[in-house]
Design an enzyme around this catalytic site. Structure first.
Site, PDB file in Angstrom:
ATOM      1  N   GLU A 503       0.880  -1.247  -0.325  1.00 43.02           N
ATOM      2  CA  GLU A 503       0.009  -0.010  -0.069  1.00 43.02           C
ATOM      3  C   GLU A 503       0.700   1.548   0.005  1.00 43.02           C
ATOM      4  O   GLU A 503       0.462   2.246   0.986  1.00 43.02           O
ATOM      5  CB  GLU A 503      -0.976   0.145   1.754  1.00 43.02           C
TER       6      GLU A 503
HETATM    7  C1  LIG Z   1       2.308  -9.802   1.349  1.00 35.58           C
HETATM    8  C2  LIG Z   1       2.153  -8.551  -0.175  1.00 35.58           C
HETATM    9  C3  LIG Z   1       0.751  -9.006  -0.254  1.00 35.58           C
HETATM   10  C4  LIG Z   1       0.514  -7.612  -1.605  1.00 35.58           C
HETATM   11  N1  LIG Z   1      -0.866  -7.880  -1.584  1.00 35.58           N
HETATM   12  C5  LIG Z   1      -0.890  -6.799  -3.603  1.00 35.58           C
HETATM   13  C6  LIG Z   1      -2.127  -6.916  -3.633  1.00 35.58           C
HETATM   14  O1  LIG Z   1      -3.250  -7.614  -2.627  1.00 35.58           O
HETATM   15  N2  LIG Z   1      -2.257  -6.199  -4.321  1.00 35.58           N
HETATM   16  C7  LIG Z   1      -1.502  -5.424  -4.962  1.00 35.58           C
HETATM   17  O2  LIG Z   1      -2.345  -4.958  -6.487  1.00 35.58           O
HETATM   18  N3  LIG Z   1       0.068  -5.343  -4.520  1.00 35.58           N
HETATM   19  C8  LIG Z   1       0.195  -6.199  -3.867  1.00 35.58           C
HETATM   20  N4  LIG Z   1       1.085  -6.174  -3.577  1.00 35.58           N
HETATM   21  C9  LIG Z   1       2.439  -5.426  -3.706  1.00 35.58           C
HETATM   22  C10 LIG Z   1       2.845  -4.388  -3.133  1.00 35.58           C
HETATM   23  O3  LIG Z   1       1.744  -2.876  -3.905  1.00 35.58           O
HETATM   24  C11 LIG Z   1       4.151  -3.878  -4.323  1.00 35.58           C
HETATM   25  O4  LIG Z   1       4.751  -5.122  -3.240  1.00 35.58           O
HETATM   26  C12 LIG Z   1       4.554  -2.012  -3.656  1.00 35.58           C
HETATM   27  O5  LIG Z   1       3.319  -1.498  -4.318  1.00 35.58           O
HETATM   28  C13 LIG Z   1       6.386  -2.434  -3.867  1.00 35.58           C
HETATM   29  O6  LIG Z   1       6.687  -2.440  -4.736  1.00 35.58           O
HETATM   30  P1  LIG Z   1       7.472  -3.635  -5.324  1.00 35.58           P
HETATM   31  O7  LIG Z   1       6.766  -4.261  -4.332  1.00 35.58           O
HETATM   32  O8  LIG Z   1       7.495  -4.234  -6.576  1.00 35.58           O
HETATM   33  O9  LIG Z   1       8.405  -2.516  -5.262  1.00 35.58           O
HETATM   34  P2  LIG Z   1       9.914  -1.411  -6.039  1.00 35.58           P
HETATM   35  O10 LIG Z   1       8.638  -0.965  -6.438  1.00 35.58           O
HETATM   36  O11 LIG Z   1      10.621  -2.459  -6.885  1.00 35.58           O
HETATM   37  O12 LIG Z   1      10.330  -0.969  -4.872  1.00 35.58           O
HETATM   38  C14 LIG Z   1      11.440  -1.085  -3.856  1.00 35.58           C
HETATM   39  C15 LIG Z   1      12.052  -0.163  -2.924  1.00 35.58           C
HETATM   40  O13 LIG Z   1      12.052   1.063  -4.183  1.00 35.58           O
HETATM   41  C16 LIG Z   1      11.583   1.738  -3.802  1.00 35.58           C
HETATM   42  N5  LIG Z   1      11.135   2.965  -3.948  1.00 35.58           N
HETATM   43  C17 LIG Z   1      10.391   3.259  -5.574  1.00 35.58           C
HETATM   44  N6  LIG Z   1      10.194   4.449  -6.176  1.00 35.58           N
HETATM   45  C18 LIG Z   1      11.134   5.233  -5.419  1.00 35.58           C
HETATM   46  C19 LIG Z   1      11.125   6.058  -5.822  1.00 35.58           C
HETATM   47  N7  LIG Z   1      10.546   6.857  -6.783  1.00 35.58           N
HETATM   48  N8  LIG Z   1      11.345   7.251  -4.691  1.00 35.58           N
HETATM   49  C20 LIG Z   1      12.175   6.187  -3.483  1.00 35.58           C
HETATM   50  N9  LIG Z   1      11.969   5.565  -3.607  1.00 35.58           N
HETATM   51  C21 LIG Z   1      10.999   4.246  -3.999  1.00 35.58           C
HETATM   52  C22 LIG Z   1      10.381   1.292  -3.060  1.00 35.58           C
HETATM   53  O14 LIG Z   1      10.196   2.507  -1.787  1.00 35.58           O
HETATM   54  C23 LIG Z   1      11.028   0.406  -2.422  1.00 35.58           C
HETATM   55  O15 LIG Z   1      11.713   0.441  -1.070  1.00 35.58           O
HETATM   56  C24 LIG Z   1       1.499  -7.027  -2.387  1.00 35.58           C
HETATM   57  C25 LIG Z   1       2.743  -6.681  -2.531  1.00 35.58           C
HETATM   58  C26 LIG Z   1       3.125  -7.922  -1.071  1.00 35.58           C
HETATM   59  C27 LIG Z   1       4.659  -8.146  -0.436  1.00 35.58           C
END
Ligand SMILES: Cc1cc2nc3c(=O)[nH]c(=O)nc-3n(C[C@H](O)[C@H](O)[C@H](O)COP(=O)(O)OP(=O)(O)OC[C@H]3O[C@@H](n4cnc5c(N)ncnc54)[C@H](O)[C@@H]3O)c2cc1C
Length: 815
Positions: A503
């Protein structure tokens, strides 16, 4: 004398800015002073330059009031400059920034928060019907949950738990009663999630997801009547298990960049040719997906054949797809660390869906991103913050108790100064986190959808939980590390990264969203200026820009003066809405709000569009805004709860820590000021006498730790709303031992004084016998000591397993 007259002149102008006297009234006042001093020169010796200065000031101010003149000389030129430097926002960025409402955040951005307005907000309330549900089905559900079995044996909630959740309509908390839902307030929704989370995170996540952003919330606001009538009752009864799929392997935090697409076309549905979309997607991390019957799907819609008009890229859209639809891939599971809620990928290739499956029907095609952003705030302010507060409350309850039960060097470890520090951080943070949770829920229950505050809550309450649990782990030592049914911390500790990541991942939320969105939404002028310069450059736009710009200039002047004068006077010149020990906190926060508003504008004006790429500065300013909000919530909570004198240490710890963090955030911005030459002047305005705050004192730290180390009403209020086990389970044993240890304390002290030896769970039998025989303690006290030591031994115990069972955990679970 010259110095005195100069001081009077400068001070009178500063006071006009300080009190934000409107321009026309200011002109009248300055003109009046010019006249008055001109007349008074007949009676007193008033220098001519002094009178003339007022005259010049009056004329200059009058110049600002002539709109045609100021437009010609200033704002029209700046209008063109703004158009050049204003960062280009994509439509997804703009919709995200503009989503939701502003609330107390706008007051903090104003630099002059109206505290009475905050205190006039209603106190948090839960209705009788909602409380009955919390005392009934929620309590019952908690009793059904065995954390160790769920995580390490079943890797899922047992079937009776699933059935209980469905039968009692836990999935329908946000669904109106007319559709068979529970229609709970935000306060009640949060209370339910918090209580379940205090028992088991997997069950809490399972319950909270359908009540957060997903099919239910989207249908509620945007669904057609037909969609609502069909799905709402089925979602409420648990007949349908929903999930919402936004995240793709390519698009995580930048969800708007999703490659998943739907092509508008005609296709066959139930034997008829209808208009619809051919959708392909590859989503991952989707909570509840492996068991979902209804897939909420976000994808980008295209109309290459122009079936709907001449626009090809229609934008992000949301659909509801029954998972039984042929071709929908669902069922595999990811294994999130430390929790076993259902989570997995879903895929589909060229699956035809009729237009009716778009949430809100064809007219909502392409509006998905706006719908998601508008609906995000409610769930984000409730679900994960409630989970975070549950963690803090349980850490307070159990770590305080454990620190009293566990002795080393013949002393309960909680009495050591070194342990008092983490204990006070746990207690202080929890009190503050809960205050922020409650305040934000007040806004939600009034129909607000506070985008920035929900981001603050999500970030700060999940981060606060992480800090509480880390401290709890340190205090528990090996007891927290060894896994098994006796460990009540390990799963929570392991699963911390989940709420940090979902989120809106926390790093992104802190460094990009909170201040970035706050500056645009909650700032009194910026959005108006932006909207004026990004539209068509006509005379109306220029007029709007001129008004916003001059309000902005007045605002910057006022905040500069307020920041300086409040700093010079230690904030004594600003009123507090209450009297008593916390009045000074209102004053200090008024000062810091002015400093924040001044610094925010200084940085934004100097960096312009480049600010978007200055995440380190944005993160520091976010910290300031966050702690202005957290401290406001603390003050509101303290008043709402009737100013409990015993809670004062918790309030003090929280506000003093927040003030310190605000100061560090501002200091960090000054040290890294975009124009280094100006940093000294900025520092003089914000901190004229140096850095004033040093965080909670040792006395406060001790007082907070003391609350956690005994049974008292303050502790009860702190942990109110969590499930407190009185069973023979991991947490129930701690609660019982804590009570017994406190009760047996006088007897144990008597034994130690008489026999010169401390009682522990290995030597108590002999000591109790000798003490009873020699009349040091009574038989009743002897029983108490025995029970307390036996209970302590069970709390201190950790699990061990035969090797073959360990191999079972490692490979296929503890079956
Ligand atoms: C257990 C779990 C449940 C989930 N449930 C759902 C669900 O029900 N539905 C759904 O759609 N999604 C779901 N998600 C997805 C979740 O919302 C994403 O994991 C989240 O949006 C982050 O994406 P990512 O993991 O690809 O990380 P990335 O986007 O690859 O981010 C990696 C790191 O980079 C940082 N970062 C990225 N961009 C920036 C920026 N511009 N400035 C500074 N820092 C940045 C982030 O803060 C993070 O620390 C779930 C994820 C998990 C792990």
């Amino acid at each position: 004398m010259t110095a005195l007259f100069l001081a009077i002149f400068v001070l009178s102008l500063l006071l006009l800015a300080y009190y934000r006297i409107p321009l026309l009234i200011s002109i009248a006042i300055v003109a009046g002073l010019t006249f008055a001093f001109t007349e008074l020169r007949h009676f007193y010796e008033i220098p001519a330059w002094f009178r003339w200065s007022y005259g010049i000031a009056a004329v200059s101010l009058a110049g600002f009031a002539i709109k045609g003149l100021r437009r010609l000389l200033i704002s029209n030129r700046l209008f063109s400059l703004y158009r050049k430097v204003m960062p280009k926002l994509s439509s997804t960025e703009r919709e995200a920034l503009e989503a939701g409402t502003v609330w107390w955040d706008a007051e903090l951005f104003s630099g002059k928060p109206r505290w009475r307005r905050l205190l006039r907000q209603p106190a948090p309330q839960i209705s009788e019907r909602e409380q009955e549900f919390i005392n009934g089905p929620v309590e019952e559900l908690c009793l059904m949950l065995d954390d160790w079995e769920i995580s390490d044996k079943y890797h899922d909630l047992p079937e009776p738990v699933w059935k209980f959740i469905r039968d009692n309509r836990f999935f329908g908390m946000i669904i109106p009663q007319e559709h068979g839902g529970l229609e709970f307030s935000a306060q009640a929704n949060s209370a339910v999630v918090m209580k379940i989370a205090s028992r088991n995170a997997t069950a809490a996540v399972t319950v909270m997801v359908p009540n957060s952003l997903g099919p239910g919330e989207l249908l509620l606001h945007y669904g057609t009547d037909e969609q609502k009538n069909h799905y709402m009752p089925r979602l409420a009864s648990g007949e349908e298990i929903p999930c919402f799929a936004l995240t793709s392997p390519l698009a995580g935090s930048d969800a708007g960049a999703m490659p998943d697409k739907g092509i508008v076309c005609r296709g066959e549905f139930e034997g008829k040719e209808v208009l619809g979309l051919r959708v392909s997607w590859n989503k991952r991390y989707i909570t509840l997906a492996p068991v979902a019957t209804l897939l909420g799907l976000a994808f980008r819609a295209y109309d290459p054949d122009g079936l709907l008009g001449d626009k090809q890229d229609l934008g992000i859209s949301c659909a509801l797809i029954p998972t039984v639809t042929e071709g929908v891939e669902i069922g595999n599971r990811h294994m999130p660390v430390g929790a076993v809620f259902m989570n997995g990928p879903t895929r589909g290739k060229d699956i035809f869906i009729p237009m009716d499956w778009i949430i809100g029907g064809q007219e909502r095609l392409g509006q998905g991103w706006r719908m998601l952003m508008q609906s995000l705030a409610a769930g984000r302010a409730i679900s994960l913050p409630s989970l975070g507060v549950a963690g803090g409350k349980m850490a307070s309850l159990l770590t305080g108790a454990y620190s009293r039960i566990r002795t080393q060097f013949d002393v309960p470890i909680g009495y050591f100064g070194g342990i008092e520090e983490p204990l006070s951080r746990i207690g202080g943070r929890t009190y503050r986190m809960d205050a922020a949770r409650l305040l934000t829920l007040i806004a939600l229950d009034q129909g607000e959808r506070p985008g920035v505050l929900s981001a603050i809550n999500k970030y700060q309450l999940t981060e606060g939980n992480r800090q509480c649990i880390m401290d709890a782990m340190d205090v528990h030592g090996g007891k927290g590390i060894i896994q098994g049914p006796n460990n009540y911390l390990a799963h929570v500790y392991q699963s911390l990264p989940i709420s940090i990541t979902v989120e809106g991942a926390n790093i992104l939320t802190r460094s990009m969203i909170i201040f970035g969105q706050g500056a645009i939404r909650a700032h009194p002028c910026l959005l108006k200026e932006m909207n004026a310069v990004t539209g068509i450059a006509n005379s109306k736009a220029r007029r709007v820009f001129d008004n916003a710009l001059f309000t902005h200039i007045g605002f910057i002047l006022s905040n500069t003066v307020r920041s300086l004068l409040l700093g010079l006077t230690g904030s004594r010149m600003t009123p507090a809405p209450v009297s008593g020990p916390n009045a000074r906190y209102f004053r200090q926060l008024s000062r810091m709000s002015a400093a924040f508003a001044f610094m925010a504008d200084a940085v934004l004006v100097l960096l312009g569009g480049k600010f978007k790429f200055k995440e380190k500065l944005s993160g520091r300013l976010a910290d300031v805004l966050i702690h202005l909000y957290m401290a406001s919530a603390l003050l509101k909570r303290f008043e709402d709860e009737g100013r409990q004198a015993d809670d004062l240490p918790l309030l003090q710890w929280g506000v003093e820590d927040s003030l310190y963090r605000i100061q560090q955030g501002l200091d960090g911005v000054i040290r890294n000021f975009p124009v280094p030459m100006l940093s000294r002047i900025v520092r003089l305005i914000v901190f004229p006498f140096g850095l004033p705050y040093s965080g909670p004192s040792d006395k406060t730290v001790k007082a907070v730790a003391k609350i956690l180390l005994s049974e008292n009403e303050s502790r009860d209020r702190l942990v109110d709303g969590v499930f407190i086990s009185d069973r023979d389970d991991a947490t129930g044993r701690v609660n019982k031992a804590f009570h017994l240890v406190l009760e047996s304390e006088p007897a144990e002290r008597a034994i130690k004084n008489a026999l010169k030896e401390s009682v522990n769970f290995e030597n108590y039998e002999g000591l109790v016998k000798r003490a009873t025989e020699s009349g040091v303690i009574t038989e009743e006290q002897a029983t108490m000591v025995r029970l307390a030591q036996q209970a302590s031994a069970r709390v201190i115990a950790v699990d061990d397993f035969p090797p073959e069972q360990i191999a079972g955990f490692r490979h296929s679970g503890n079956e």
